[in-house]
Write an enzyme that holds these catalytic residues in place. Sequence first.
Site, short mmCIF file in Angstrom:
data_model
loop_
_atom_site.label_atom_id
_atom_site.label_comp_id
_atom_site.label_asym_id
_atom_site.label_seq_id
_atom_site.Cartn_x
_atom_site.Cartn_y
_atom_site.Cartn_z
CB CYS A 55 -0.94 -0.01 1.19
SG CYS A 55 -1.98 -1.47 1.21
CB CYS A 88 -12.65 -1.33 7.56
SG CYS A 88 -12.59 -2.54 8.90
CB ILE A 90 -13.30 -2.10 -2.01
CG1 ILE A 90 -13.24 -3.19 -0.94
CG2 ILE A 90 -12.73 -2.56 -3.34
CD1 ILE A 90 -11.88 -3.79 -0.71
CG HIS A 142 -6.28 2.35 0.96
ND1 HIS A 142 -5.13 2.88 0.40
CD2 HIS A 142 -5.87 1.27 1.69
CE1 HIS A 142 -4.09 2.14 0.78
NE2 HIS A 142 -4.51 1.18 1.55
#
Lengths: 387, 123
Positions: A84, A207, A210, A334
């Site tokens: 990442c 979290c 996607i 992200h």
Amino acid sequence: MSVQIAGVASTPFGEHPGSSTRELFTDAALEALEDASLSPAAVEELYVGNFIGDLTDDQAHVGAMLADAIGAQQAASVRTESACASASSAVRSGVQALEAGDADVAVVGGVELMSASGLGEVTDALANAADNEYENEAGLTFPGIYALMAQAYLHEFDATQADLAAVAVKNYENGVSNPLAQRQEETTVERVLDSPPIATPLNLGDCCPITDGASAAVLVSDAFADEHGLETTVTFAGSGQSSDSLALQDRPDLARTRAAERAAEDAYERAGISADDVDVVELHDCFTIAEILAVESLGFFERGEGARGAVDGETAVGGRIPINTSGGLLAKGHPVGATGVAQLVEITKQLEGRHPNQIDDPSVGLTHTVGGSGASCVVNVLRTGGA
Amino acid sequence: MQPWFVEFAERIDDGDPFYLACEECGAAALPPRSVCPDCGTQTLEERSLSGTATVAASTTIFSSIPEYADDTPYTIVIATFDEGVRLTGQLRDVEEIDRGETVAVDVESRGEDAWLVTFAPTG
Ligand SMILES: [Zn+2]
């Protein structure tokens, strides 16, 4: 010799059904070049972060593919991969090429197309950043690794699940004002605590989503900026990158990110600053706990005090040290291989005074990008100055 | 799975688990290493590892990778052995466990040359 940020751009982050890695990255790169008033023919080096394209697209050799796609076949092109942190590694490579005098114009960027694959397939691909034998094969997911860090942190220090949720509340709120952010809704501590459990003590609201997206920045040497009359505001001030054990189990302290501590120390030294000089930060909040660990590793809070940042408002847009004014990974999204440059785009906009959540007159900004659960970390520092 | 992990797991299965100890600095590590992660020397020696460990952290996984999607929820533990190494595995016999509890290590076969590390409370 210093390196100037001549142009930046990100695509909107979210779902781009029917798009492709080529098309998304081309959109970001051409917009960044236009922002720099340069054409693709000027690009000498292209470094592009991409993490899971081999798995999601069955496509490697992404550097050359994207040099071709943006009309820069003449450029040297390389894909960088540090999970990442891939795009922040691309930034370092571009800066190093310019500082070495090998080139005057580099495009650095990143792209990831994640939503077209199923959640299981994406989770599986992301898990490749972890230790395959010791972690993945044991059934330890990525949220699970951060959950273990969160559990260790909550046990070691005076912090609660509600304190973790406060990070999400702050970053979701920042995302609402950012037109490029994936999540455009506020949340509350209660809603995060009531959201479905993913890996205890982390819930869905802890979290990041996607995300499909691409980001690009055009780096030029001072000499090139002078010669071509480019006016820039933002200068690259310094960088650090470090590593840690691939598997969480091999780290002596589960609630501490040593690669980030080392990368920050190195970046501060190269930039000639300390943590106190930083005005605005984009950091790697893939999960709420990650922001808390990061603000401690970067030296903005003492160990065990990081959770106070969001709870007390110190990390809010108007606070002592504004963190993730873009919405961060939690709200902005992200797209894994693009995130480091997406952060640089946001910091550049802050230093240029054109950010949707603009803070007062910042002069030093910082990006912090983590690969895996902390086995890679890149810290890049930008400052106002320009050419 | 990689041959080194198969050997590591089979040794647990045989009741003869091992780890790597640095002759130079005393650091403890897991395979596959030839270089000590602490002091950088190449003096790692295979030693026997005790069969029990202490829970350092645990998490219950509700959303997983395809291989384990049908097994959720399940709990993952990182446990610390007396020798200093830590290992990650799935919890057996109970659904949750506190930090500091003692667990015994074992492995389960998941097909040819595929092994899963597990921990179960000793109490
Ligand atoms: Zn040693």
